[in-house]
Design a protein around this motif. Structure first.
Motif, PDB file in Angstrom:
ATOM      1  N   GLU A  51      40.443  35.130  37.080  1.00 44.99           N
ATOM      2  CA  GLU A  51      41.832  35.534  37.370  1.00 44.99           C
ATOM      3  C   GLU A  51      42.025  35.840  38.848  1.00 44.99           C
ATOM      4  O   GLU A  51      43.034  35.455  39.447  1.00 44.99           O
ATOM      5  CB  GLU A  51      42.211  36.751  36.508  1.00 44.99           C
ATOM      6  N   PHE A  52      41.049  36.497  39.479  1.00 44.18           N
ATOM      7  CA  PHE A  52      41.192  36.820  40.912  1.00 44.18           C
ATOM      8  C   PHE A  52      41.087  35.565  41.788  1.00 44.18           C
ATOM      9  O   PHE A  52      41.681  35.502  42.863  1.00 44.18           O
ATOM     10  CB  PHE A  52      40.149  37.859  41.314  1.00 44.18           C
ATOM     11  N   SER A  53      40.357  34.565  41.317  1.00 37.33           N
ATOM     12  CA  SER A  53      40.209  33.323  42.099  1.00 37.33           C
ATOM     13  C   SER A  53      41.559  32.631  42.309  1.00 37.33           C
ATOM     14  O   SER A  53      41.741  31.873  43.264  1.00 37.33           O
ATOM     15  CB  SER A  53      39.265  32.354  41.369  1.00 37.33           C
ATOM     16  N   LYS A  54      42.527  32.939  41.444  1.00 38.64           N
ATOM     17  CA  LYS A  54      43.848  32.289  41.550  1.00 38.64           C
ATOM     18  C   LYS A  54      44.757  32.987  42.565  1.00 38.64           C
ATOM     19  O   LYS A  54      45.861  32.525  42.848  1.00 38.64           O
ATOM     20  CB  LYS A  54      44.546  32.316  40.175  1.00 38.64           C
ATOM     21  N   ILE A  55      44.329  34.155  43.075  1.00 40.37           N
ATOM     22  CA  ILE A  55      45.206  34.974  43.942  1.00 40.37           C
ATOM     23  C   ILE A  55      44.825  34.746  45.407  1.00 40.37           C
ATOM     24  O   ILE A  55      43.772  35.205  45.866  1.00 40.37           O
ATOM     25  CB  ILE A  55      45.060  36.481  43.593  1.00 40.37           C
ATOM     26  N   SER A  56      45.702  34.099  46.168  1.00 38.74           N
ATOM     27  CA  SER A  56      45.341  33.703  47.546  1.00 38.74           C
ATOM     28  C   SER A  56      45.228  34.900  48.491  1.00 38.74           C
ATOM     29  O   SER A  56      44.608  34.802  49.551  1.00 38.74           O
ATOM     30  CB  SER A  56      46.404  32.735  48.085  1.00 38.74           C
ATOM     31  N   SER A  57      45.819  36.041  48.097  1.00 35.22           N
ATOM     32  CA  SER A  57      45.757  37.213  48.998  1.00 35.22           C
ATOM     33  C   SER A  57      44.426  37.960  48.892  1.00 35.22           C
ATOM     34  O   SER A  57      44.174  38.895  49.652  1.00 35.22           O
ATOM     35  CB  SER A  57      46.900  38.184  48.659  1.00 35.22           C
ATOM     36  N   ILE A  58      43.575  37.523  47.955  1.00 36.96           N
ATOM     37  CA  ILE A  58      42.264  38.176  47.798  1.00 36.96           C
ATOM     38  C   ILE A  58      41.230  37.432  48.639  1.00 36.96           C
ATOM     39  O   ILE A  58      40.952  36.254  48.403  1.00 36.96           O
ATOM     40  CB  ILE A  58      41.820  38.224  46.329  1.00 36.96           C
ATOM     41  N   HIS A  59      40.654  38.133  49.607  1.00 39.33           N
ATOM     42  CA  HIS A  59      39.670  37.525  50.512  1.00 39.33           C
ATOM     43  C   HIS A  59      38.278  37.474  49.854  1.00 39.33           C
ATOM     44  O   HIS A  59      37.658  36.434  49.733  1.00 39.33           O
ATOM     45  CB  HIS A  59      39.600  38.353  51.796  1.00 39.33           C
ATOM     46  N   THR A  60      37.854  38.658  49.370  1.00 46.13           N
ATOM     47  CA  THR A  60      36.486  38.777  48.840  1.00 46.13           C
ATOM     48  C   THR A  60      36.478  39.703  47.638  1.00 46.13           C
ATOM     49  O   THR A  60      37.260  40.663  47.594  1.00 46.13           O
ATOM     50  CB  THR A  60      35.554  39.364  49.934  1.00 46.13           C
ATOM     51  N   ILE A  61      35.612  39.404  46.677  1.00 44.49           N
ATOM     52  CA  ILE A  61      35.415  40.305  45.543  1.00 44.49           C
ATOM     53  C   ILE A  61      33.949  40.724  45.471  1.00 44.49           C
ATOM     54  O   ILE A  61      33.058  39.993  45.927  1.00 44.49           O
ATOM     55  CB  ILE A  61      35.840  39.666  44.194  1.00 44.49           C
ATOM     56  N   ALA A  62      33.734  41.918  44.943  1.00 53.22           N
ATOM     57  CA  ALA A  62      32.368  42.412  44.718  1.00 53.22           C
ATOM     58  C   ALA A  62      32.359  43.019  43.322  1.00 53.22           C
ATOM     59  O   ALA A  62      33.237  43.819  42.988  1.00 53.22           O
ATOM     60  CB  ALA A  62      31.997  43.465  45.750  1.00 53.22           C
TER      61      ALA A  62
END
Ligand code: AFP
Length: 279
Positions: A51-62
């Motif tokens: 789900e987060f991969s679809k959000i362009s405003s998210i740079h990095t996840i941990a």
């Protein structure tokens, strides 16, 4: 931020379904419970990553479930640290569990936190989102509906003392017992999310997971668990410290760093400061 808020709601609905699926929701006798819970943890981690991969405003996840952070969109500005299913070992005994999200701007770190969110999977699915205010939502008819703004009282009635008591420092036990001597009620399930949610909704008290002889830096992780709840409690009018310092002033060296942590109403946190300040 709205896209992130929407994405978290999508993950919560999918995780609720994953928890309810029998063959990964319970540990089987012949399998080590760790392996089955590992499957559920990984499933929930995959859902959030998708789900987060679809959000362009998210740079990095941990993720607490992964050793290293993951770049998603190099032009994004948000860095999100999350625990996909905190307390997953409680699924086997049908106790409440939760997902926790720390939302940071431009890089991970307490000073860069701009919002945090948690979802409680219990008899009901509830979400608390802290940005400018702390707002609670209830999942009903497949939609999260706003319920109320959440505020802590100056003083509460609940005491949630974490960690193995034989490994507490004597003065920590003195502090915990002093609250019980004032008539505080013990409320501790072993799940950080429902335990902190209960104190928040019941007006206040103290949740503590101190430095112990077996965990001198505490157990709970700064980026995924400690900073998100510190943000929620402070926005709700409470305080969050490591025994002496404001948790939101702490630095971190590694994404999996831990910290002793105390979350509560002002009266209880002042008591912690008083006891810890003279030891
Ligand atoms: P698990 O995720 O291994 O079940 O641990 C849950 C947790 O990280 C947090 O949710 C609890 O507050 C804390 O551990 C409980 O730890 P103790 O069992 O040592 O009190």
């Amino acid at each position: 931020m709205d896209a992130i808020f929407e994405a978290i709601q999508k993950t919560a609905k999918r995780i609720k379904t994953a928890i309810d699926i029998k063959d990964i929701g319970y540990s089987q006798q012949e399998n080590s419970s760790g392996e089955t819970q590992l499957q559920l943890d990984i499933k929930c981690d995959m859902i959030i990553e998708e789900e987060f991969s679809k959000i362009s405003s998210i740079h990095t996840i941990a993720s607490e479930e992964k050793e290293k952070e993951m770049l998603l969109h190099k032009d994004g500005k948000y860095f999100i640290a999350y625990d996909p299913l905190d307390g997953s070992s409680l699924v086997d005994v049908n106790l409440s569990v939760g997902s926790i999200f720390g939302i940071y701007e431009n890089s991970f770190g307490a000073k860069n936190m701009v919002a945090s969110c948690y979802v409680v999977f219990g008899p009901r699915v509830e979400m608390v989102f802290a940005h400018n205010k702390v707002k609670m939502y209830l999942l009903q008819n497949d939609e999260f509906e706003f319920v109320k703004e959440v505020r802590l009282n100056e003083k509460g009635k609940l005491n949630a003392p974490g960690g193995t008591q034989q490994n507490w420092k004597p003065y920590h036990k003195e502090m915990v017992d002093s609250l019980f001597a004032e008539g505080y009620r013990l409320r501790y399930s072993g799940g950080m999310v429902p335990d902190l949610h209960q104190i928040l909704l019941k007006g206040g008290g103290l949740f503590s997971y101190p430095a112990t002889s077996d965990k001198p830096d505490g157990k709970l992780r700064k980026l995924f668990e400690v900073f998100p709840f510190a943000f929620v409690y402070k926005k709700a009018g409470g305080e969050a410290i490591d025994g002496k310092n404001d948790l939101m002033e702490l630095e971190h060296n590694h994404i999996h760093d831990t910290s002793p942590c105390f979350f509560g109403s002002k009266y209880e946190i002042d008591k912690v400061k008083e006891v810890y300040g003279r030891n």
